[in-house]
Structure formats: C-alpha cells, structure tokens
Write an enzyme that holds these catalytic residues in place. Structure first.
Site, PDB file in Angstrom:
ATOM      1  N   THR A 123       0.818  -1.215   0.000  1.00 12.31           N
ATOM      2  CA  THR A 123       0.000   0.000   0.000  1.00 12.31           C
ATOM      3  C   THR A 123       0.854   1.269   0.000  1.00 12.31           C
ATOM      4  O   THR A 123       1.994   1.251   0.487  1.00 12.31           O
ATOM      5  CB  THR A 123      -0.893  -0.002   1.267  1.00 12.31           C
ATOM      6  OG1 THR A 123      -1.511   1.268   1.420  1.00 12.31           O
ATOM      7  CG2 THR A 123      -0.092  -0.283   2.531  1.00 12.31           C
ATOM      8  N   ASP A 124       0.271   2.349  -0.499  1.00 10.79           N
ATOM      9  CA  ASP A 124       0.978   3.644  -0.443  1.00 10.79           C
ATOM     10  C   ASP A 124       1.026   4.196   0.990  1.00 10.79           C
ATOM     11  O   ASP A 124       1.782   5.119   1.281  1.00 10.79           O
ATOM     12  CB  ASP A 124       0.332   4.663  -1.393  1.00 10.79           C
ATOM     13  CG  ASP A 124      -1.132   4.952  -1.095  1.00 10.79           C
ATOM     14  OD1 ASP A 124      -1.689   4.351  -0.153  1.00 10.79           O
ATOM     15  OD2 ASP A 124      -1.733   5.778  -1.813  1.00 10.79           O
ATOM     16  N   GLU A 125       0.223   3.601   1.894  1.00 11.06           N
ATOM     17  CA  GLU A 125       0.194   4.116   3.277  1.00 11.06           C
ATOM     18  C   GLU A 125       1.514   3.917   3.995  1.00 11.06           C
ATOM     19  O   GLU A 125       1.751   4.534   5.036  1.00 11.06           O
ATOM     20  CB  GLU A 125      -0.924   3.447   4.083  1.00 11.06           C
ATOM     21  CG  GLU A 125      -2.294   3.766   3.562  1.00 11.06           C
ATOM     22  CD  GLU A 125      -3.400   3.536   4.584  1.00 11.06           C
ATOM     23  OE1 GLU A 125      -3.111   3.322   5.766  1.00 11.06           O
ATOM     24  OE2 GLU A 125      -4.566   3.574   4.175  1.00 11.06           O
ATOM     25  N   TYR A 150      -1.996  -0.551  11.073  1.00 10.15           N
ATOM     26  CA  TYR A 150      -2.142  -1.232   9.781  1.00 10.15           C
ATOM     27  C   TYR A 150      -0.952  -0.939   8.875  1.00 10.15           C
ATOM     28  O   TYR A 150      -0.278  -1.845   8.373  1.00 10.15           O
ATOM     29  CB  TYR A 150      -3.448  -0.813   9.084  1.00 10.15           C
ATOM     30  CG  TYR A 150      -3.453  -1.112   7.593  1.00 10.15           C
ATOM     31  CD1 TYR A 150      -3.528  -2.428   7.137  1.00 10.15           C
ATOM     32  CD2 TYR A 150      -3.334  -0.092   6.643  1.00 10.15           C
ATOM     33  CE1 TYR A 150      -3.484  -2.725   5.774  1.00 10.15           C
ATOM     34  CE2 TYR A 150      -3.292  -0.370   5.287  1.00 10.15           C
ATOM     35  CZ  TYR A 150      -3.375  -1.687   4.856  1.00 10.15           C
ATOM     36  OH  TYR A 150      -3.330  -1.973   3.513  1.00 10.15           O
ATOM     37  N   LYS A 154       2.086  -3.338   7.360  1.00 12.90           N
ATOM     38  CA  LYS A 154       2.350  -3.528   5.921  1.00 12.90           C
ATOM     39  C   LYS A 154       3.797  -3.125   5.600  1.00 12.90           C
ATOM     40  O   LYS A 154       4.467  -3.772   4.791  1.00 12.90           O
ATOM     41  CB  LYS A 154       1.376  -2.701   5.068  1.00 12.90           C
ATOM     42  CG  LYS A 154      -0.067  -3.159   5.098  1.00 12.90           C
ATOM     43  CD  LYS A 154      -0.301  -4.553   4.522  1.00 12.90           C
ATOM     44  CE  LYS A 154      -0.120  -4.648   3.032  1.00 12.90           C
ATOM     45  NZ  LYS A 154      -0.518  -5.989   2.517  1.00 12.90           N
TER      46      LYS A 154
HETATM   47  P1  NAD Z   1      -9.887  -7.434   2.310  1.00 13.47           P
HETATM   48  O1  NAD Z   1      -9.883  -7.088   3.766  1.00 13.47           O
HETATM   49  O2  NAD Z   1     -11.088  -7.168   1.508  1.00 13.47           O
HETATM   50  O3  NAD Z   1      -9.534  -8.992   2.134  1.00 13.47           O
HETATM   51  C1  NAD Z   1      -8.530  -9.627   2.850  1.00 13.47           C
HETATM   52  C2  NAD Z   1      -8.686 -11.125   2.651  1.00 13.47           C
HETATM   53  O4  NAD Z   1      -7.629 -11.779   3.361  1.00 13.47           O
HETATM   54  C3  NAD Z   1      -9.999 -11.693   3.211  1.00 13.47           C
HETATM   55  O5  NAD Z   1     -10.579 -12.567   2.280  1.00 13.47           O
HETATM   56  C4  NAD Z   1      -9.578 -12.439   4.467  1.00 13.47           C
HETATM   57  O6  NAD Z   1     -10.416 -13.534   4.778  1.00 13.47           O
HETATM   58  C5  NAD Z   1      -8.177 -12.880   4.086  1.00 13.47           C
HETATM   59  N1  NAD Z   1      -7.333 -13.135   5.256  1.00 13.47           N
HETATM   60  C6  NAD Z   1      -7.160 -12.337   6.340  1.00 13.47           C
HETATM   61  N2  NAD Z   1      -6.327 -12.913   7.234  1.00 13.47           N
HETATM   62  C7  NAD Z   1      -5.938 -14.101   6.672  1.00 13.47           C
HETATM   63  C8  NAD Z   1      -5.080 -15.144   7.091  1.00 13.47           C
HETATM   64  N3  NAD Z   1      -4.433 -15.091   8.266  1.00 13.47           N
HETATM   65  N4  NAD Z   1      -4.905 -16.203   6.286  1.00 13.47           N
HETATM   66  C9  NAD Z   1      -5.556 -16.283   5.088  1.00 13.47           C
HETATM   67  N5  NAD Z   1      -6.395 -15.327   4.652  1.00 13.47           N
HETATM   68  C10 NAD Z   1      -6.588 -14.246   5.425  1.00 13.47           C
HETATM   69  O7  NAD Z   1      -8.614  -6.700   1.715  1.00 13.47           O
HETATM   70  P2  NAD Z   1      -8.425  -5.997   0.286  1.00 13.47           P
HETATM   71  O8  NAD Z   1      -8.971  -4.634   0.363  1.00 13.47           O
HETATM   72  O9  NAD Z   1      -8.867  -6.916  -0.771  1.00 13.47           O
HETATM   73  O10 NAD Z   1      -6.831  -5.855   0.273  1.00 13.47           O
HETATM   74  C11 NAD Z   1      -6.023  -6.889  -0.279  1.00 13.47           C
HETATM   75  C12 NAD Z   1      -4.567  -6.503  -0.137  1.00 13.47           C
HETATM   76  O11 NAD Z   1      -4.328  -5.259  -0.785  1.00 13.47           O
HETATM   77  C13 NAD Z   1      -4.097  -6.303   1.303  1.00 13.47           C
HETATM   78  O12 NAD Z   1      -2.800  -6.813   1.431  1.00 13.47           O
HETATM   79  C14 NAD Z   1      -4.101  -4.792   1.500  1.00 13.47           C
HETATM   80  O13 NAD Z   1      -3.151  -4.401   2.460  1.00 13.47           O
HETATM   81  C15 NAD Z   1      -3.712  -4.350   0.103  1.00 13.47           C
HETATM   82  N6  NAD Z   1      -4.189  -3.014  -0.274  1.00 13.47           N
HETATM   83  C16 NAD Z   1      -5.525  -2.722  -0.243  1.00 13.47           C
HETATM   84  C17 NAD Z   1      -5.965  -1.478  -0.672  1.00 13.47           C
HETATM   85  C18 NAD Z   1      -7.429  -1.110  -0.671  1.00 13.47           C
HETATM   86  O14 NAD Z   1      -7.743   0.034  -1.004  1.00 13.47           O
HETATM   87  N7  NAD Z   1      -8.350  -2.003  -0.362  1.00 13.47           N
HETATM   88  C19 NAD Z   1      -5.038  -0.521  -1.110  1.00 13.47           C
HETATM   89  C20 NAD Z   1      -3.674  -0.837  -1.062  1.00 13.47           C
HETATM   90  C21 NAD Z   1      -3.261  -2.100  -0.686  1.00 13.47           C
HETATM   91  O1  DAU Z   2      -4.103   3.915   0.555  1.00  9.21           O
HETATM   92  C1  DAU Z   2      -4.331   2.548   0.490  1.00  9.21           C
HETATM   93  C2  DAU Z   2      -5.157   2.108   1.678  1.00  9.21           C
HETATM   94  O2  DAU Z   2      -6.470   2.557   1.450  1.00  9.21           O
HETATM   95  C3  DAU Z   2      -5.148   0.598   1.880  1.00  9.21           C
HETATM   96  O3  DAU Z   2      -3.861   0.180   2.187  1.00  9.21           O
HETATM   97  C4  DAU Z   2      -6.109   0.176   2.991  1.00  9.21           C
HETATM   98  O4  DAU Z   2      -6.190  -1.233   3.052  1.00  9.21           O
HETATM   99  C5  DAU Z   2      -7.481   0.733   2.675  1.00  9.21           C
HETATM  100  O5  DAU Z   2      -8.359   0.445   3.745  1.00  9.21           O
HETATM  101  C6  DAU Z   2      -7.413   2.243   2.445  1.00  9.21           C
HETATM  102  O6  DAU Z   2      -7.104   2.965   3.673  1.00  9.21           O
HETATM  103  P1  DAU Z   2      -7.812   4.355   4.006  1.00  9.21           P
HETATM  104  O7  DAU Z   2      -7.762   4.548   5.458  1.00  9.21           O
HETATM  105  O8  DAU Z   2      -7.312   5.435   3.140  1.00  9.21           O
HETATM  106  O9  DAU Z   2      -9.306   3.990   3.482  1.00  9.21           O
HETATM  107  P2  DAU Z   2     -10.746   4.194   4.115  1.00  9.21           P
HETATM  108  O10 DAU Z   2     -11.723   3.721   3.101  1.00  9.21           O
HETATM  109  O11 DAU Z   2     -10.861   3.650   5.489  1.00  9.21           O
HETATM  110  O12 DAU Z   2     -10.845   5.785   4.231  1.00  9.21           O
HETATM  111  C7  DAU Z   2     -10.682   6.629   3.096  1.00  9.21           C
HETATM  112  C8  DAU Z   2     -10.800   8.081   3.566  1.00  9.21           C
HETATM  113  O13 DAU Z   2     -12.150   8.319   4.002  1.00  9.21           O
HETATM  114  C9  DAU Z   2      -9.929   8.414   4.761  1.00  9.21           C
HETATM  115  O14 DAU Z   2      -9.487   9.744   4.647  1.00  9.21           O
HETATM  116  C10 DAU Z   2     -10.853   8.269   5.952  1.00  9.21           C
HETATM  117  C11 DAU Z   2     -12.187   8.731   5.382  1.00  9.21           C
HETATM  118  N1  DAU Z   2     -13.379   8.095   6.004  1.00  9.21           N
HETATM  119  C12 DAU Z   2     -13.418   6.748   6.085  1.00  9.21           C
HETATM  120  C13 DAU Z   2     -14.512   6.110   6.666  1.00  9.21           C
HETATM  121  C14 DAU Z   2     -14.562   4.609   6.767  1.00  9.21           C
HETATM  122  C15 DAU Z   2     -14.415   8.900   6.458  1.00  9.21           C
HETATM  123  O15 DAU Z   2     -14.369  10.144   6.380  1.00  9.21           O
HETATM  124  N2  DAU Z   2     -15.498   8.267   7.013  1.00  9.21           N
HETATM  125  C16 DAU Z   2     -15.589   6.912   7.157  1.00  9.21           C
HETATM  126  O16 DAU Z   2     -16.608   6.411   7.713  1.00  9.21           O
END
Ligand code: NAD
Ligand code: DAU
Length: 335
Positions: A123-125, A150, A154
């Site tokens: 992630t970019d975080e 989180y 990562k």
């Molecule tokens: P998600 O939370 O939707 O899915 C995570 C999946 O991992 C689930 O199916 C869960 O059951 C499985 N899991 C969790 N713990 C596990 C374990 N111990 N063993 C096996 N499976 C397990 O997540 P996502 O949003 O699809 O993100 C996927 C990946 O991308 C993550 O590594 C996250 O850090 C990264 N990522 C997500 C975002 C985003 O915006 N969603 C952005 C940047 C990076």
């Molecule tokens: O940048 C990549 C990341 O993006 C991933 O690594 C994470 O897995 C993913 O969860 C996401 O993190 P963020 O914290 O940026 O995403 P989130 O959807 O939780 O929040 C996006 C923005 O919206 C953030 O500024 C917080 C704000 N927010 C979020 C929620 C859930 C609100 O204002 N209200 C809310 O209820």
C-alpha cells in the site's frame, strides 16, 4: 502456470481471481483464505466449479499448510491481510499476526519450494502522509513513515519481502497501490460505505473536516497492473500503482456520489476524526507507465458510476454483510 493466491476471497483478491481466469483460462489458481469477516466466497460463485480453480480454507500463518500448498506453485500473489485502518486502531493484534507473521510464513515456504515469483501486494500508506495542497507525490524513493498499526504492519511485510530477496535471492516483486474501489468491496471502506448508506437512506459519516485526500484506483485497473507486473516486471523491483492525476477530497467524493445518485446533502454527518489520520495521499506511477506501459484505463467519474451501479444491482450481497456481525463493528465505530 499455477498460482497460489492468498486472500482471494477478499475484495481485491476475488476481483483478481475473476480477472485472471478470464484472461488466462489455462492457468490454474489455488485460493488460500481464512474467511475472516472480510472474506466472502459469494464473490467467486462464478468460478467455483471451474476445474482450474481450487479454494482452500486456511491461515497463511499455518506453516505446514502453506508449505504443502506451495509445492508445484509457480507464482504466489499475496493479498491476504487485515486491511482496515480503523480496525487496526481498535485492535492491532490480528494485523501483526497476519500481515507480518503470515507474510514471513509465506516467504519461508516460497523459498523452500523455489517458487518462481513472490508478488507482494502493498500500500501507499507505508509512506505516511503528504501536505494538503502541495504538489508532492509518493515516489519509489520516498522514505517509509507509516502512521497506523495497519500501515506499520504492511511496512514490516515489505521490508521482510525485500530482505528475503537480498539475503536469499527470493525472486520477488512488490506493488504499492493507492485506495481501491469497485465491486465486492466490504462496506466498511469509504466509497462502499457511502454508496450503501445512501441506498439505505442512512447518514454518511465523514471524519474531521472532510478535506482529507486519497488517490482512488478502480480495482479492475489494479488487476491489470498486477498482470503487467507479473509478465513484464523486473524481479527485485517495486512498482507504484495509482489512479488519479488530480486531488479530490473526501467531501468532494461524497458530493459526486450524491449527485450521481440524485440525493441531497442532508445525509452528510461530520463525525469525530480518525486518530493519526493521514492528510493526503498521491502516488506517482510514471515509472510503472514508462517501464511496463501500464496506466489506469478508467476515469474517476466513470469508475464511480460503474461502482454505484454495481451496488444498486447487488443489494443482497452487501445487505447480507450489513445485517450480520458487521453491525457490532459499526456500533463501536460510529455509536
Ligand atoms: P480485504 O480485507 O477485503 O480482504 C482480505 C482477505 O484476506 C480476506 O478474504 C480475508 O479472509 C483474508 N485473510 C485475512 N487474514 C488471513 C489469514 N491469516 N490467512 C488467510 N487469509 C486471510 O482486503 P483488500 O482490500 O482486498 O486488500 C487486499 C490486499 O491489498 C491487502 O494486502 C491490502 O493491504 C492491500 N491493499 C488494499 C488497498 C485497498 O484500497 N483495499 C489498497 C492498497 C493495498
Ligand atoms: O491507501 C491505500 C489504503 O487505502 C489501503 O492500504 C487500505 O487497506 C485501505 O483500507 C485504504 O485505507 P484508508 O484509510 O485510506 O481507506 P478508508 O476507506 O478507510 O478511508 C478513506 C478516507 O475516508 C480516509 O481519509 C478516511 C475517510 N473516512 C473513512 C470512513 C470509513 C471517512 O471520512 N469516514 C468513514 O466512515
């Protein structure tokens, strides 16, 4: 080619499996997923009888299982993680376990079984936060500066992957991507939460002043980027993957959703800010474009429209989630 996909029942992982089996019907995929609250096999109904697809219910921290599954695997695509920042603030423990120990367990198995590529989804975080209204972007040489449990977990996993590459010559690639959105996203994340709350006529919780900025990436564009990295990426390299070229604040995202859904602004509710909330993310993916010829195909407006339509047409999918255990989390987070 045989792939082991971890976390394939989650949001991005399931989109990736559907994408990959469509693009490469002769490849086979083993999907290892623990089915935590975020895992949902409904996402994969269309491929469950595909002879080239196998689901294994299990934990990436289980070294025996991971080791046996990794035999004869060409590529590991590692999505499995605890992924929600707010949950990591409530309880960091599963984040440390899955994101750090789980990644270590997979790396050991990958090494032992000589997989040809370990692709780590990050992630970019990990880079921390940028100043509001600046032109700065995250680059490949931006220092690591994670702020939440989180993102710290990562960051640890990224370091482990690189260490296994340097020390043991594990053939790896990493992608650090921005905020994904699209079909099958668990409705705890911002865009899916806003859309589903609007459909339910519930208030939209926006943190702090609402001026926080994220770089939004449509999940299909992300899947294409992973595809390109796996086929053309250089072993030992990291690629940045983002979706936007212009900043958009959270409140502006809500306005666009309300406009598209023809609702007024009365649903918007400013709530207590997230502790340690990162102000702004923006990612420079120009190197991924120049080296791999990848760039996102969707504009934010088009992707948002598609996403809203998907949530409108798949209400049973998210209503089942929103009426289950998620209710307890929602009460704890928003009161
Ligand atoms: P998600 O939370 O939707 O899915 C995570 C999946 O991992 C689930 O199916 C869960 O059951 C499985 N899991 C969790 N713990 C596990 C374990 N111990 N063993 C096996 N499976 C397990 O997540 P996502 O949003 O699809 O993100 C996927 C990946 O991308 C993550 O590594 C996250 O850090 C990264 N990522 C997500 C975002 C985003 O915006 N969603 C952005 C940047 C990076
Ligand atoms: O940048 C990549 C990341 O993006 C991933 O690594 C994470 O897995 C993913 O969860 C996401 O993190 P963020 O914290 O940026 O995403 P989130 O959807 O939780 O929040 C996006 C923005 O919206 C953030 O500024 C917080 C704000 N927010 C979020 C929620 C859930 C609100 O204002 N209200 C809310 O209820």
């Amino acid at each position: 080619m045989k792939l082991l996909v971890t976390g394939g029942a989650g949001f991005i992982g399931s989109n990736f499996i559907l994408y990959w089996l469509k693009q490469y019907p002769n490849d086979s995929i083993v999907n290892l997923d623990l089915l935590t609250y975020a895992g949902n096999l409904e996402n994969l109904i269309s491929v469950e009888n595909n002879p080239n697809y196998e689901f294994v219910h299990g934990d990436i921290c289980n070294s025996q299982l991971v080791n046996s599954l990794t035999r004869n695997i060409d590529i590991i695509v590692h999505f499995a993680a605890e992924s929600h920042v707010d949950r990591s603030i409530q309880n960091a423990s599963p984040f440390i376990q899955t994101n750090i120990v789980g990644t270590y367990t997979l790396l050991e198995a990958a090494l032992k079984n000589k997989v040809k590529r370990f692709h780590h989804i990050s992630t970019d975080e990990v880079f921390g936060a940028l100043e509001l209204n600046s032109q700065d972007k995250f680059h490949l040489d931006s220092p690591y500066n994670p702020h939440s449990p989180y993102s710290a977990s990562k960051a640890s996993s990224d370091h482990l992957v690189r260490a296994y590459g340097t020390t043991y010559n594990l053939p790896y690639t990493i992608s650090n991507c921005s905020n994904n959105f699209g079909p099958y996203q668990f409705p705890e994340k911002f865009i899916s939460l806003v859309i589903t709350n609007v459909l339910e006529n519930k208030y939209i919780p926006i943190y702090g002043d609402g001026l926080y900025v994220r770089d939004w990436l449509y999940v299909e564009d992300h899947c294409e980027a992973i595809d390109v990295i796996l086929h053309k990426g250089k072993v030992g390299s990291t690629y940045l993957v983002g979706g936007l070229t212009k900043d958009i604040s959270n409140i502006e995202v809500i306005y666009q959703i309300l406009d598209e859904m023809k609702k007024d602004k009365t649903l918007i509710h400013f709530v207590k800010d997230r502790p340690g909330h990162d102000r702004r993310y923006a990612i420079d993916w120009s190197q991924t474009t120049s080296e791999l010829e990848w760039k996102p195909k969707h504009s934010f407006a088009d992707a948002l429209q598609k996403t809203i339509l998907w949530y409108k047409n798949n209400q049973e999918w998210w209503k089942r989630i929103k009426t289950g255990a998620y209710l307890n989390y929602y009460k704890q987070q928003y009161g």
